[in-house]
Design a protein around this motif. Structure first.
Motif, mmCIF file in Angstrom:
data_model
loop_
_atom_site.group_PDB
_atom_site.id
_atom_site.type_symbol
_atom_site.label_atom_id
_atom_site.label_comp_id
_atom_site.label_asym_id
_atom_site.label_seq_id
_atom_site.Cartn_x
_atom_site.Cartn_y
_atom_site.Cartn_z
ATOM 1 N N THR A 491 0.849 -1.194 0.000
ATOM 2 C CA THR A 491 0.000 0.000 0.000
ATOM 3 C C THR A 491 0.881 1.238 0.000
ATOM 4 O O THR A 491 1.836 1.337 0.779
ATOM 5 C CB THR A 491 -0.924 0.017 1.231
ATOM 6 N N THR A 493 0.973 5.430 0.264
ATOM 7 C CA THR A 493 0.322 6.685 0.593
ATOM 8 C C THR A 493 1.310 7.803 0.346
ATOM 9 O O THR A 493 2.530 7.616 0.442
ATOM 10 C CB THR A 493 -0.126 6.725 2.069
ATOM 11 N N ILE A 505 -2.672 10.987 -2.015
ATOM 12 C CA ILE A 505 -2.860 9.844 -2.912
ATOM 13 C C ILE A 505 -2.736 8.553 -2.122
ATOM 14 O O ILE A 505 -2.033 8.484 -1.099
ATOM 15 C CB ILE A 505 -1.839 9.844 -4.072
ATOM 16 N N GLN A 506 -3.404 7.513 -2.601
ATOM 17 C CA GLN A 506 -3.318 6.202 -1.975
ATOM 18 C C GLN A 506 -3.637 5.145 -3.023
ATOM 19 O O GLN A 506 -4.518 5.319 -3.869
ATOM 20 C CB GLN A 506 -4.288 6.073 -0.808
ATOM 21 N N GLY A 507 -2.869 4.059 -2.981
ATOM 22 C CA GLY A 507 -3.104 2.965 -3.906
ATOM 23 C C GLY A 507 -2.438 1.707 -3.410
ATOM 24 O O GLY A 507 -1.628 1.724 -2.477
ATOM 25 N N ASP A 518 -1.525 2.657 -9.283
ATOM 26 C CA ASP A 518 -2.899 2.555 -8.782
ATOM 27 C C ASP A 518 -3.300 3.838 -8.057
ATOM 28 O O ASP A 518 -4.427 4.335 -8.226
ATOM 29 C CB ASP A 518 -3.006 1.358 -7.834
ATOM 30 N N ALA A 519 -2.381 4.409 -7.283
ATOM 31 C CA ALA A 519 -2.680 5.648 -6.562
ATOM 32 C C ALA A 519 -2.975 6.784 -7.532
ATOM 33 O O ALA A 519 -3.901 7.578 -7.323
ATOM 34 C CB ALA A 519 -1.511 6.011 -5.653
ATOM 35 N N SER A 521 -4.055 6.415 -10.569
ATOM 36 C CA SER A 521 -5.329 6.091 -11.225
ATOM 37 C C SER A 521 -6.493 6.596 -10.388
ATOM 38 O O SER A 521 -7.458 7.182 -10.906
ATOM 39 C CB SER A 521 -5.448 4.581 -11.424
ATOM 40 N N ASN A 522 -6.407 6.385 -9.080
ATOM 41 C CA ASN A 522 -7.482 6.829 -8.191
ATOM 42 C C ASN A 522 -7.596 8.349 -8.182
ATOM 43 O O ASN A 522 -8.700 8.901 -8.166
ATOM 44 C CB ASN A 522 -7.211 6.331 -6.763
ATOM 45 N N LEU A 523 -6.442 9.047 -8.203
ATOM 46 C CA LEU A 523 -6.471 10.497 -8.172
ATOM 47 C C LEU A 523 -7.050 11.084 -9.457
ATOM 48 O O LEU A 523 -7.849 12.015 -9.430
ATOM 49 C CB LEU A 523 -5.052 11.031 -7.964
ATOM 50 N N ASN A 525 -8.885 9.540 -11.680
ATOM 51 C CA ASN A 525 -10.156 8.914 -12.066
ATOM 52 C C ASN A 525 -10.067 8.285 -13.459
ATOM 53 O O ASN A 525 -10.948 8.433 -14.300
ATOM 54 C CB ASN A 525 -11.300 9.927 -12.024
ATOM 55 N N ARG A 527 -8.289 4.510 -15.219
ATOM 56 C CA ARG A 527 -7.591 3.267 -14.890
ATOM 57 C C ARG A 527 -6.318 3.145 -15.732
ATOM 58 O O ARG A 527 -6.364 2.894 -16.930
ATOM 59 C CB ARG A 527 -8.508 2.066 -15.140
#
Length: 608
Positions: A491, A493, A505-507, A518-519, A521-523, A525, A527
């Motif tokens: 993980t 952060t 950010i986190q992934g 992944d982090a 990608s989440n920020l 929006n 993939r």
């Protein structure tokens, strides 16, 4: 012009095009009625085809005499001086400098050469077999440490009959008289004892002279001169006009070499002109057939199509492992002097010396050369010295050229060309998929400009296209921390900065790289997926860095089409190089407008 031609063709589509008439006008349909084949020498058991060149011959440069007399604008005295010193620098020990009886300028330059030549360099001058001209020539050479008087006489049937109306007997008599006069004025004159005098005689045109008569007249000349093993007479056997294929010239040389008496007191010299384009081959086969010496000019200057190119003959030997005893370590400076003094350009395709002879534009050639260099480095690391590179029989560095000129890129070039430039300029060994993609970028640029791209242009295009080392930043990483959750998961952060705003950010993923992607990608929006990742060491020793390449895949917001973007990162730390590669790609994606940045911060500015 091409566009006009295409337009004209388009207008005539469907119209009747008159047939092309094939036939002969000036050229004869049967040239055998006008031109007779060369009468070959009968040597039933010739030896030269089985021989090999194993040592350097004696070399004579005739650039300042034969080469200079052929120039539309002959050299000035200062240019001849510059050329003379370049020849000495290269390593020539025998230099034919002039025809001193022809003009005061040639006489004066001969005196300069005599006074400035090193002790081991012999100054040679050409002279017709006429008494007053011979006396003038000896006067010009007086005081030289080493000097060669070079006389010549027409011996071919054509020249004797058409030009001089001279019988064979008259020719022999005249040649002997000239030889005796030169002997009287030089080696038999006590006042000339400070000079080591050598004599050279040329039966002209040897290539069109019956070999039996060439031997006969040279025997008479030799008897008149009385050479020794220590100071042999030079018989120059010129292909004054190249008459046939080089094997026939070799047969003539072998016949002469095996039929002249006191062979140990004779130096056989070749002087091949290039009328049929075979001067180099004729000279090389002449050496196989027994010749001891090669006369010619740098890059083949000379009357009509020129003399043999001494650079090519010498470096041909060099690439066969035989030292030519001539130094072309700085071939570019040789080209510069030759072009400046001759006022004639060296062809870009001239062997060894031309601008383009070590260059590859073809994609397949470039790929082979690139792979060859890669293997060469591995062999060198294992102590192997043999040079084995496709398309490059000579290491360009041996003649003072760098590897940047080996591969040049235009619209016809493949992936290997641009990849080679990036490898040489940035040290980056691009992954195959990146090579293929970048070659398309380069080809498009070359097409748009309508020309070849320079190395610096290709390097800048690469940096711009792939945001090299994340130089253009819409988003940057402030810090991050990776925690091991279990055997397979990590993980991450951290915080990133966008336009002065800080975002958390986190992934997660199976490693730090996948967790970072992944982090992001989440920020953003979107993939992001890792399509390809590779890295390699860059440099060696304490200067070693890491180079990382990442290929990210995502779907575009506007049309949901799958898109791929490369990122490149370089750093002393492998992890930092990987992070730079990721953000290099992500910033390229943002710059393209394919994804949108988050509208507001998830953390107050400066709270990091």
């Amino acid at each position: 012009m091409f566009k006009r031609t295409v337009a004209a063709f388009a207008q005539n589509v469907g119209k009747t095009i008159p047939p092309v008439k094939l036939g002969y006008k000036n050229m004869l349909k049967d040239p055998s009625k006008k031109y007779k084949p060369f009468a070959a020498v009968n040597i039933p058991h010739r030896q030269w085809p089985d021989n090999r060149i194993t040592k350097a011959p004696r070399w004579l440069s005739t650039d300042l005499r034969d080469g200079n007399q052929s120039l539309p604008d002959p050299m000035s005295v200062e240019q001849k001086k510059e050329y003379f010193h370049k020849l000495i620098e290269i390593g020539f020990k025998e230099i034919e400098v002039s025809f001193p009886s022809a003009s005061q300028t040639d006489f004066d330059f001969t005196r300069y050469a005599v006074e400035n030549a090193p002790e081991d360099v012999s100054i040679q001058c050409l002279v017709q077999s006429r008494e007053h001209l011979i006396k003038r020539t000896v006067e010009a050479l007086s005081g030289a440490k080493r000097a060669t008087v070079h006389t010549y006489l027409a011996t071919s049937d054509m020249f004797r009959d058409i030009v001089f109306n001279m019988s064979k007997e008259e020719a022999i008599k005249k040649a002997v008289e000239a030889t005796r006069l030169v002997r009287k004025l030089t080696k038999d004159d006590p006042s000339q004892s400070a000079t080591l005098w050598t004599y050279q005689f040329s039966p002209e045109t040897f290539s069109d002279t019956p070999v039996e008569f060439a031997v006969e007249i040279c025997e008479a000349v030799k008897a008149a001169w009385e050479p020794t093993e220590e100071n042999p007479i030079i018989f120059n056997l010129p292909a004054t006009v190249e008459m046939s294929t080089p094997n026939n010239y070799a047969d003539q040389i072998e016949y002469f070499s095996t039929h002249i008496t006191e062979r140990e007191k004779v130096c056989i010299s070749t002087h091949a002109h290039n009328d049929r384009g075979c001067g180099v081959a004729a000279s090389e086969l002449g050496l196989l057939a027994g010749a001891d010496r090669v006369e010619g000019c740098l890059f083949g200057n000379g009357e009509r199509t020129g003399n043999v190119d001494l650079v090519t003959v010498a470096l041909n030997m060099y690439t066969q492992g035989v030292s030519p005893n001539l130094d072309f370590s700085d071939i570019n400076s040789v080209v510069e002097v030759v072009e400046r003094c001759n006022k004639i350009p060296v062809s870009p395709r001239a062997p060894y010396g031309g601008d383009l002879v070590v260059c590859a534009f073809s994609g397949s050639h470039q790929d082979a050369i690139k792979k060859g260099f890669a293997l060469q480095e591995k062999r060198r690391a294992q102590g192997e010295e043999e040079w084995r590179i496709p398309y490059l029989p000579l290491d360009p560095k041996d003649v003072g050229r760098d590897y940047e000129a080996v591969i040049r890129v235009n619209s016809q070039s493949g992936k290997g060309g641009a990849a080679w430039i990036i490898l040489r300029s940035l040290g980056l060994d691009l992954p195959r998929n990146l090579q293929m993609e970048f070659s398309g970028v380069v080809q498009d640029k070359a097409d748009s400009l309508g020309r070849e791209l320079k190395s610096q242009e290709i390097t800048e295009l690469f940096k711009e296209t792939y945001n090299y080392n994340d130089n253009i930043r819409s988003i940057s990483l402030i810090d991050s921390n990776v925690v091991k959750e279990d055997k397979e998961r990590r993980t991450l952060t951290g915080q990133v900065e966008i336009n002065g705003q800080v975002y958390d950010i986190q992934g997660s993923g199976n490693g730090p790289l996948s967790a970072l992607v992944d982090a992001m990608s989440n920020l953003l929006n979107v993939r992001l997926g890792i399509a390809n990742y590779t890295e390699h060491a860059l440099g060696s020793g304490s200067a070693t860095q890491a180079a990382s390449f990442i290929h990210l895949a995502y779907r575009r917001d506007s049309d949901n089409e799958k898109v791929y973007r490369w990122g490149v990162g370089v750093s002393e730390d492998v992890g930092d190089a990987t992070t730079r590669a990721v953000f290099s790609a992500i910033n390229t994606i943002i710059q393209s407008g394919d994804v949108s940045l988050p509208e507001k911060s998830t953390k107050a500015s400066g709270s990091a």
